[in-house]
Design an enzyme around this catalytic site. Structure first.
Site, PDB file in Angstrom:
ATOM      1  N   LYS A 168       0.891  -1.224   0.136  1.00  0.00           N
ATOM      2  CA  LYS A 168       0.048  -0.112  -0.002  1.00  0.00           C
ATOM      3  C   LYS A 168       0.843   1.223  -0.105  1.00  0.00           C
ATOM      4  O   LYS A 168       2.151   1.055   0.362  1.00  0.00           O
ATOM      5  CB  LYS A 168      -1.044   0.153   1.216  1.00  0.00           C
ATOM      6  CG  LYS A 168      -2.113   0.848   0.965  1.00  0.00           C
ATOM      7  CD  LYS A 168      -3.244   0.097   0.406  1.00  0.00           C
ATOM      8  CE  LYS A 168      -4.429   1.271   0.180  1.00  0.00           C
ATOM      9  NZ  LYS A 168      -5.475   0.433  -0.160  1.00  0.00           N
ATOM     10  N   ASP A 209      -7.186   4.596  -4.361  1.00  0.00           N
ATOM     11  CA  ASP A 209      -7.821   4.324  -2.928  1.00  0.00           C
ATOM     12  C   ASP A 209      -8.200   5.727  -2.755  1.00  0.00           C
ATOM     13  O   ASP A 209      -8.499   6.302  -3.669  1.00  0.00           O
ATOM     14  CB  ASP A 209      -6.891   4.281  -2.204  1.00  0.00           C
ATOM     15  CG  ASP A 209      -7.437   3.639  -0.672  1.00  0.00           C
ATOM     16  OD1 ASP A 209      -7.949   2.543  -0.456  1.00  0.00           O
ATOM     17  OD2 ASP A 209      -7.412   4.475   0.250  1.00  0.00           O
TER      18      ASP A 209
HETATM   19  P1  NDP Z   1     -12.861   8.060  -2.613  1.00  0.00           P
HETATM   20  O1  NDP Z   1     -12.060   9.064  -2.443  1.00  0.00           O
HETATM   21  O2  NDP Z   1     -13.372   7.775  -3.863  1.00  0.00           O
HETATM   22  O3  NDP Z   1     -13.975   8.460  -1.612  1.00  0.00           O
HETATM   23  C1  NDP Z   1     -14.040   8.559  -0.079  1.00  0.00           C
HETATM   24  C2  NDP Z   1     -15.425   8.884   0.495  1.00  0.00           C
HETATM   25  O4  NDP Z   1     -15.292   8.598   1.787  1.00  0.00           O
HETATM   26  C3  NDP Z   1     -15.776  10.483   0.230  1.00  0.00           C
HETATM   27  O5  NDP Z   1     -16.989  10.523   0.209  1.00  0.00           O
HETATM   28  C4  NDP Z   1     -14.961  11.184   1.342  1.00  0.00           C
HETATM   29  O6  NDP Z   1     -15.580  12.501   1.705  1.00  0.00           O
HETATM   30  C5  NDP Z   1     -15.237  10.169   2.500  1.00  0.00           C
HETATM   31  N1  NDP Z   1     -14.165  10.251   3.535  1.00  0.00           N
HETATM   32  C6  NDP Z   1     -12.847   9.829   3.145  1.00  0.00           C
HETATM   33  N2  NDP Z   1     -12.012  10.056   4.371  1.00  0.00           N
HETATM   34  C7  NDP Z   1     -12.940  10.571   5.170  1.00  0.00           C
HETATM   35  C8  NDP Z   1     -12.815  10.871   6.644  1.00  0.00           C
HETATM   36  N3  NDP Z   1     -11.922  11.285   7.072  1.00  0.00           N
HETATM   37  N4  NDP Z   1     -14.100  11.301   7.291  1.00  0.00           N
HETATM   38  C9  NDP Z   1     -15.257  11.296   6.451  1.00  0.00           C
HETATM   39  N5  NDP Z   1     -15.393  11.005   5.328  1.00  0.00           N
HETATM   40  C10 NDP Z   1     -14.383  10.686   4.585  1.00  0.00           C
HETATM   41  O7  NDP Z   1     -12.338   6.680  -1.971  1.00  0.00           O
HETATM   42  P2  NDP Z   1     -12.709   5.324  -2.216  1.00  0.00           P
HETATM   43  O8  NDP Z   1     -14.311   5.318  -2.319  1.00  0.00           O
HETATM   44  O9  NDP Z   1     -11.948   4.539  -3.289  1.00  0.00           O
HETATM   45  O10 NDP Z   1     -12.515   4.490  -0.941  1.00  0.00           O
HETATM   46  C11 NDP Z   1     -13.394   4.466   0.169  1.00  0.00           C
HETATM   47  C12 NDP Z   1     -12.885   3.393   1.376  1.00  0.00           C
HETATM   48  O11 NDP Z   1     -12.801   1.978   0.496  1.00  0.00           O
HETATM   49  C13 NDP Z   1     -11.594   3.449   1.837  1.00  0.00           C
HETATM   50  O12 NDP Z   1     -11.529   2.837   3.061  1.00  0.00           O
HETATM   51  C14 NDP Z   1     -10.630   2.454   0.929  1.00  0.00           C
HETATM   52  O13 NDP Z   1      -9.344   2.222   1.570  1.00  0.00           O
HETATM   53  C15 NDP Z   1     -11.571   1.355   0.682  1.00  0.00           C
HETATM   54  N6  NDP Z   1     -11.316   0.652  -0.449  1.00  0.00           N
HETATM   55  C16 NDP Z   1     -11.231   1.209  -1.784  1.00  0.00           C
HETATM   56  C17 NDP Z   1     -11.100   0.464  -2.790  1.00  0.00           C
HETATM   57  C18 NDP Z   1     -11.243   0.893  -4.329  1.00  0.00           C
HETATM   58  O14 NDP Z   1     -11.163   0.217  -5.189  1.00  0.00           O
HETATM   59  N7  NDP Z   1     -11.085   2.263  -4.375  1.00  0.00           N
HETATM   60  C19 NDP Z   1     -10.731  -1.055  -2.700  1.00  0.00           C
HETATM   61  C20 NDP Z   1     -11.197  -1.402  -1.447  1.00  0.00           C
HETATM   62  C21 NDP Z   1     -11.267  -0.696  -0.316  1.00  0.00           C
HETATM   63  P3  NDP Z   1     -14.632  13.824   1.200  1.00  0.00           P
HETATM   64  O15 NDP Z   1     -14.925  13.794  -0.439  1.00  0.00           O
HETATM   65  O16 NDP Z   1     -15.824  14.876   1.831  1.00  0.00           O
HETATM   66  O17 NDP Z   1     -13.670  13.605   1.759  1.00  0.00           O
END
Ligand code: NDP
Length: 446
Positions: A126, A166
């Site tokens: 990662k 991510d």
């Molecule tokens: P994105 O950046 O596309 O979206 C993240 C979302 O979560 C946004 O809506 C963001 O809001 C919110 N968010 C992030 N950090 C915070 C925080 N500290 N507090 C509140 N809201 C938060 O990321 P992904 O959708 O790709 O990833 C989301 C999760 O899924 C993570 O845990 C990631 O590790 C996991 N994941 C992702 C994969 C992938 O293929 N992308 C694969 C497996 C797991 P805002 O925009 O306002 O910050």
């Protein structure tokens, strides 16, 4: 915790001070694998667990870049190459101001077992940076990505280490990163990064894979309990890649997603979230959720600054970030009638939250299993790149569905084998651990 494992855990705490998320991730795995050591003394004899807890390599680097005002900015970049027993290191890059070594190590550690669980030839790694893409222009994001890759390129490769997206790293960032890799190395090495756009080596369904896969996993958990998504009230946290495609697939399977969130608050839309409008606001305009509520009209309301977990639901699918469901949130959800939880995000439920769900008999799908569809489809993207082929959407989605069904079956079978029926956490940790441990034993002391 088993006595031997408790000593190993104490050593992890001592050797990795202050890395609380990493400690949490290690503890959760060690708490599950005690019974395996009884059956397999060879793992302890060869110090497999101590070895798994120590990354094979950790890289920390400076990322200087120039903003639109001509000012020089400095960020910190990370890549933790945790375990390559099963294949090249594989895991995404996170760009978020909260990123530090402890976050990257927690994610890399989880990735080892998740990737093992997929049954595909991928190791665990990662990376990321404390860079905050929010409010940055496209040119600034591009310059940052180019500077990040100018150091990272020497550590990665299709047979070595294959990053992906991510939080904060989507297709746009992957494009800039791949472009810079290609430019520096003079190689069109498509398999060096996944999550690419379809016009330059990307794979169908990779964008949708984590959300779709998590939904398929929850569908299997519901099926095992004699029910389905049909007519179920669902809450999804986040409004990014994982959340959006979770909402889309849940709706296709007959569920009604009544709320989703971002870091500014949540939107409650009793009629069911309008995915097309959500994509327009979050993906195209990169806007905030209040804008969704204003344009949606009707019953939709934006609730600023509050946790989405106060909304009652039958199925909860946390898809934002780590430790977003506390013990208290879990109690609220259980009281509100929640029967199933699928973790789209990595480690979104605190240990207290997991305990509350499990004690209440909620079907609890941990991230290692439930969100493994993202990395599994990345491995399929690598396969397509290696054979210079591209598969159809329908075929790729079927492969994803089969993989998720298989992971679900193996979690249950492993939990049964160790006398913990229905415990997906134990099933996922033990199955993932055994695969990696066996490969490490076979490879000798490397
Ligand atoms: P994105 O950046 O596309 O979206 C993240 C979302 O979560 C946004 O809506 C963001 O809001 C919110 N968010 C992030 N950090 C915070 C925080 N500290 N507090 C509140 N809201 C938060 O990321 P992904 O959708 O790709 O990833 C989301 C999760 O899924 C993570 O845990 C990631 O590790 C996991 N994941 C992702 C994969 C992938 O293929 N992308 C694969 C497996 C797991 P805002 O925009 O306002 O910050």
């Amino acid at each position: 915790m088993h006595e031997k494992l408790s000593a190993i855990y104490d050593n992890v705490l001592r050797r990795n001070p202050g890395e609380i998320e990493f400690h949490q991730a290690v503890r959760e795995v060690l708490e599950s694998i005690g019974p395996v050591l009884g059956k397999h003394p060879e793992y302890a004899e060869s110090k497999i667990i101590e070895r798994i807890c120590e990354p094979e390599r950790q890289i920390i680097f400076r990322v200087p870049w120039e903003d639109d005002q001509g000012e020089v900015q400095i960020n910190r970049g990370f890549r933790v190459e945790f375990n390559s027993a099963l294949g090249p290191y594989k895991g995404g890059l996170r760009f978020h101001p909260s990123v530090y070594l402890g976050i990257v190590k927690f994610l890399g550690f989880e990735q080892i077992f998740k990737n093992g669980l997929t049954g595909l030839p991928i190791g665990g790694g990662k990376g990321g940076s404390d860079f905050d893409p929010k409010g940055r222009s496209e040119r600034e994001v591009m310059r940052f990505c180019q500077s990040f890759m100018t150091e990272l390129y020497r550590h990665i490769g299709e047979y070595t280490d294959v990053p992906a997206g991510d939080i904060g790293v989507g297709q746009r960032e992957v494009g800039f990163l791949f472009g810079q890799y290609k430019r520096i190395t003079n190689r069109y090495e498509s398999g060096v990064i996944t999550g690419k756009g379809l016009s330059y080596g990307g794979a169908q369904v990779r964008t949708e894979a984590t959300g779709y896969g998590c939904t398929f996993f929850v569908e299997e958990m519901l099926k095992a309990r004699g029910t389905s998504f049909d007519g179920k009230r669902v809450v999804v946290s986040g409004a990014g890649n994982v959340a959006i495609y979770t909402i889309e697939k849940v709706a296709q399977l007959g569920g009604v997603v009544v709320a989703c969130s971002d870091s500014s608050g949540y939107v409650l839309d009793e009629g069911g979230i309008d995915v097309a409008l959500l994509k327009q606001v979050k993906q195209v305009e990169r806007g905030r959720l209040d804008s969704y509520a204003k344009r949606r009209g009707g019953e939709a309301v934006f609730v600023p600054g509050r946790s989405v977990w106060e909304v009652s639901c039958e199925v909860a699918m946390p898809s934002a970030t780590q430790n977003e469901i506390t013990g208290r949130d879990a109690e609220t959800l259980v009281r509100g009638g929640c029967v199933a939880v699928g973790e789209g995000a990595n480690m979104p439920t605190t240990p207290e939250g997991v305990r509350v769900f499990q004690e209440a008999g909620v079907a609890f799908g941990p991230g290692k299993a439930a969100n493994a569809g993202g990395v599994a489809t990345s491995a399929l993207e690598m396969q397509q790149n290696a054979s210079r082929d591209s598969w159809s959407f329908e075929y790729s989605e079927q492969r994803l569905r089969d993989i998720m069904t298989d992971i679900h079956t193996r979690c249950l079978a492993t939990a049964d084998e160790y006398g913990m029926p229905g415990d997906y956490v134990a099933g996922a940790n033990i199955d993932g651990f055994r695969r990696v441990a066996d490969a490490m034993l076979a490879l000798g002391l490397v």
